[in-house]
Design an enzyme around this catalytic site. Structure first.
Site, short mmCIF file in Angstrom:
data_model
loop_
_atom_site.label_atom_id
_atom_site.label_comp_id
_atom_site.label_asym_id
_atom_site.label_seq_id
_atom_site.Cartn_x
_atom_site.Cartn_y
_atom_site.Cartn_z
N LYS A 192 0.88 -1.17 0.00
CA LYS A 192 0.00 0.00 0.00
C LYS A 192 0.91 1.22 0.00
CE LYS A 192 -1.88 3.10 1.99
NZ LYS A 192 -1.72 4.53 1.58
N GLU A 267 9.30 1.74 10.96
CA GLU A 267 10.41 2.62 10.62
C GLU A 267 9.83 4.02 10.59
OE1 GLU A 267 12.67 4.82 9.39
OE2 GLU A 267 12.82 3.98 7.37
N CYS A 301 13.80 10.17 6.76
CA CYS A 301 13.68 9.97 8.22
C CYS A 301 15.05 9.93 8.88
CB CYS A 301 12.86 8.73 8.53
SG CYS A 301 13.29 7.36 7.47
N GLU A 396 10.68 16.46 14.39
CA GLU A 396 11.13 16.27 13.01
C GLU A 396 10.40 17.28 12.11
OE1 GLU A 396 9.81 12.57 11.16
OE2 GLU A 396 11.86 12.29 10.44
P1 ADP Z 1 2.92 11.16 6.38
O1 ADP Z 1 2.19 12.00 7.37
O2 ADP Z 1 4.35 11.47 6.30
O3 ADP Z 1 2.23 11.05 5.06
P2 ADP Z 1 1.78 8.71 7.26
O4 ADP Z 1 2.22 7.90 8.42
O5 ADP Z 1 0.46 9.40 7.36
O6 ADP Z 1 2.94 9.71 7.01
O7 ADP Z 1 1.77 7.86 5.93
C1 ADP Z 1 2.61 6.76 5.68
C2 ADP Z 1 1.79 5.66 5.05
O8 ADP Z 1 0.82 5.21 6.01
C3 ADP Z 1 0.98 6.09 3.83
O9 ADP Z 1 0.95 5.03 2.89
C4 ADP Z 1 -0.39 6.34 4.41
O10 ADP Z 1 -1.44 6.24 3.48
C5 ADP Z 1 -0.47 5.23 5.43
N1 ADP Z 1 -1.46 5.47 6.49
C6 ADP Z 1 -1.87 6.66 7.00
N2 ADP Z 1 -2.80 6.47 7.95
C7 ADP Z 1 -3.01 5.13 8.05
C8 ADP Z 1 -3.85 4.29 8.86
N3 ADP Z 1 -4.69 4.80 9.76
N4 ADP Z 1 -3.77 2.95 8.69
C9 ADP Z 1 -2.90 2.41 7.80
N5 ADP Z 1 -2.11 3.15 7.01
C10 ADP Z 1 -2.14 4.49 7.12
#
Ligand code: ADP
Length: 492
Positions: A192, A267, A301, A396
């Protein structure tokens, strides 16, 4: 705004003669599959702010299809000899190398990265597949000597279906880092990617299928975290989650995995120190400090964004860093901030700093004229002597922002380096190598480079403290995507 609204905005806005956007479907069971819900997201170039291709807006129904395909595919894959799996992964690497131009263009369209950065990341993505194809053949269990009456041994077995959730900063690279070792061990994967930068991962899956990876082993479902990532992590047939992203989402997924009693590799973020002693090669140290926020505009990161310098040379080192940064050109030497939300976040950090009376030595703003003004470009920024309690020194920023502090001696340097909730990497510079190693051993971080020591695919990578847990890269990642079984036979 709903998915349909977003799609409508993008397609409705194409009144001029622009070509209609290309669509990227999911890749499930070796084929392009349209989203069950029929909706698509636009993408957007951060370098020009113009709309680009569209990607499938996935939902739980698409996840269901992909997990079912993965679940059916992995047992036969895991049963094949390691040498055969290695051959297939080498063929995937070859296909990626042959398709590098296309992967580069897809990555460029959604990230705006510079040529140099793109080449680095595509090459490294290919190298992940080659490395794990190679070391896989040397991955074995062990025999355990229990005396003449028994034969006991271990096997490293796959989990089955792995959910790999990846972010937008290094899209193909982060995906390859998880997919290559996961597949090598005999797992199937449902990936994903970030909804902002999905297209290169979808293309990787197509290339892998065309190169001979059996159907169902590498599926990509695109869409948002809640719509796709959530159902993926919660799916009963997903036996491990590999996540790279924010602390907030990591914490949430750790909770989901905890409830399900499945392992998760996290990570997450970092606020990593670069420690410079007065006896260091100051020019190399300054180049490394400047390079840390130039590379991918600090959207890494592991970026070392806290510059800690021995008092007697602080001003000299910082001046050299500033001089280097001021020579950098937007779009040539560094790219834009990849998402609009992140761009706004970086600018908000500058505004907060200004309200708190902090003045940058350089930068501290986006470009409002010249080539940088067309996109989400932020000027490389240095704030000196930032109080250790200020958010700029602790949180960060995920942008090209360096903060400095000065230390008096080795103990002071170590205390400052460890004064962080994070512990991903650190960099130490000293002419006294023993001192460099003492610091490296005292710093609470998963990787420490002394005097510019290389950190590569071969070197395990992962966090201490709030930077997460589990290890990517190196042989450690193979072990992290496998579970150990002991088999013991009585010879009596
Ligand atoms: P950023 O804020 O840097 O975009 P995220 O942690 O939101 O970092 O995003 C990293 C990945 O996690 C993306 O693929 C995002 O779609 C996914 N993601 C965000 N929220 C969720 C969630 N509640 N469950 C699973 N995956 C998620």
């Amino acid at each position: 705004m709903s998915i349909t609204d977003i799609t409508g905005t993008a397609t409705g806005a194409t009144s001029a003669p622009a070509a209609p956007p290309r669509r990227h479907e999911h890749w499930i069971n070796g084929a392009a599959v349209p989203p069950a819900g029929g909706a698509y997201f636009p993408t957007r170039s951060p370098a020009t702010r113009e709309p680009g291709d569209e990607i499938a807006a996935g939902t739980a129904a698409d996840v269901e299809l992909a997990v079912a395909a993965a679940s059916a595919a992995w047992p036969a894959w895991a049963a094949r000899p390691a040498a055969e799996r290695a051959d297939v992964l080498h063929a995937v690497a070859d296909a990626m190398a042959a398709g590098a131009a296309e992967l580069t263009e897809l990555e460029r369209a959604t990230t705006g990265k510079t040529d140099g950065q793109l080449k680095l990341e595509i090459d490294m993505s290919v190298a992940y597949f080659r490395y794990y194809a190679g070391v896989l053949r040397a991955l074995h269990g062990r025999t355990i000597d229990l005396g003449a009456g028994a034969h006991a041994y271990t096997r490293l077995e796959p989990y089955g279906v792995i959910g790999a959730i990846t972010p937008w900063n290094l899209p193909l690279n982060q995906a390859s880092r998880a997919l290559a070792p996961a597949l090598a061990v005999g797992n199937a994967v449902v990936a994903k990617p970030s909804e902002f930068t999905s297209t290169s991962t979808v293309r990787l899956a197509r290339l892998a299928t065309e190169a001979g990876l059996p159907d169902g082993l590498l599926n990509v479902v695109t869409g948002t975290g809640p719509e796709v990532g959530g159902p993926l992590a919660a799916h009963p047939l997903v036996r491990k989650v590999a996540f790279t992203g924010s602390v907030l989402t990591g914490r949430h997924l750790a909770g989901v995995a905890g409830d399900r009693l499945i392992p998760v590799t996290l990570e997450l973020g970092g606020k990593s120190p670069v420690v410079v002693f007065a006896d260091a090669d100051l020019d190399r140290a300054a180049a490394a400090a400047a390079g840390a926020i130039q590379a991918n505009s600090g959207q890494v990161c592991s970026a070392t964004t806290r510059l800690l310098v021995e008092d007697s040379v602080h001003d000299e080192v910082v001046a050299r860093v500033v001089e280097r940064l001021e020579r950098l050109r937007p779009g040539v030497d560094f790219g834009p901030i990849i998402t609009e939300a992140q761009f706004d976040k970086v600018l908000a950090a500058f505004a907060q700093a200004a309200r708190d009376g902090l003045t940058p030595l350089t930068g501290g703003a986006a470009y409002d004229d010249g080539p940088g003004a067309a996109g989400q470009y932020v000027r490389p920024t240095v704030y000196a002597d930032v109080p250790p309690t200020h958010p700029l020194a602790r949180e960060e920023v995920f942008g090209p922002v360096l903060v400095t502090r000065r230390f008096s001696d080795e103990a002071d340097a170590l205390a400052m380096a460890n004064d962080s909730d994070y512990g991903l990497v650190a960099s130490v510079w000293s002419g006294d190598v023993a001192r460099g190693l003492r610091l490296a051993e005292g710093i609470q971080a998963g990787q420490v480079a002394v005097n510019g020591g290389p950190l590569t695919i071969e070197t395990p990578f992962g966090g201490y403290k709030s930077s997460g847990y589990g290890r990517e890269k190196g042989l450690e990642a193979l072990h992290d995507y496998a579970q150990t079984k002991t088999i013991s036979l009585s010879l009596g």
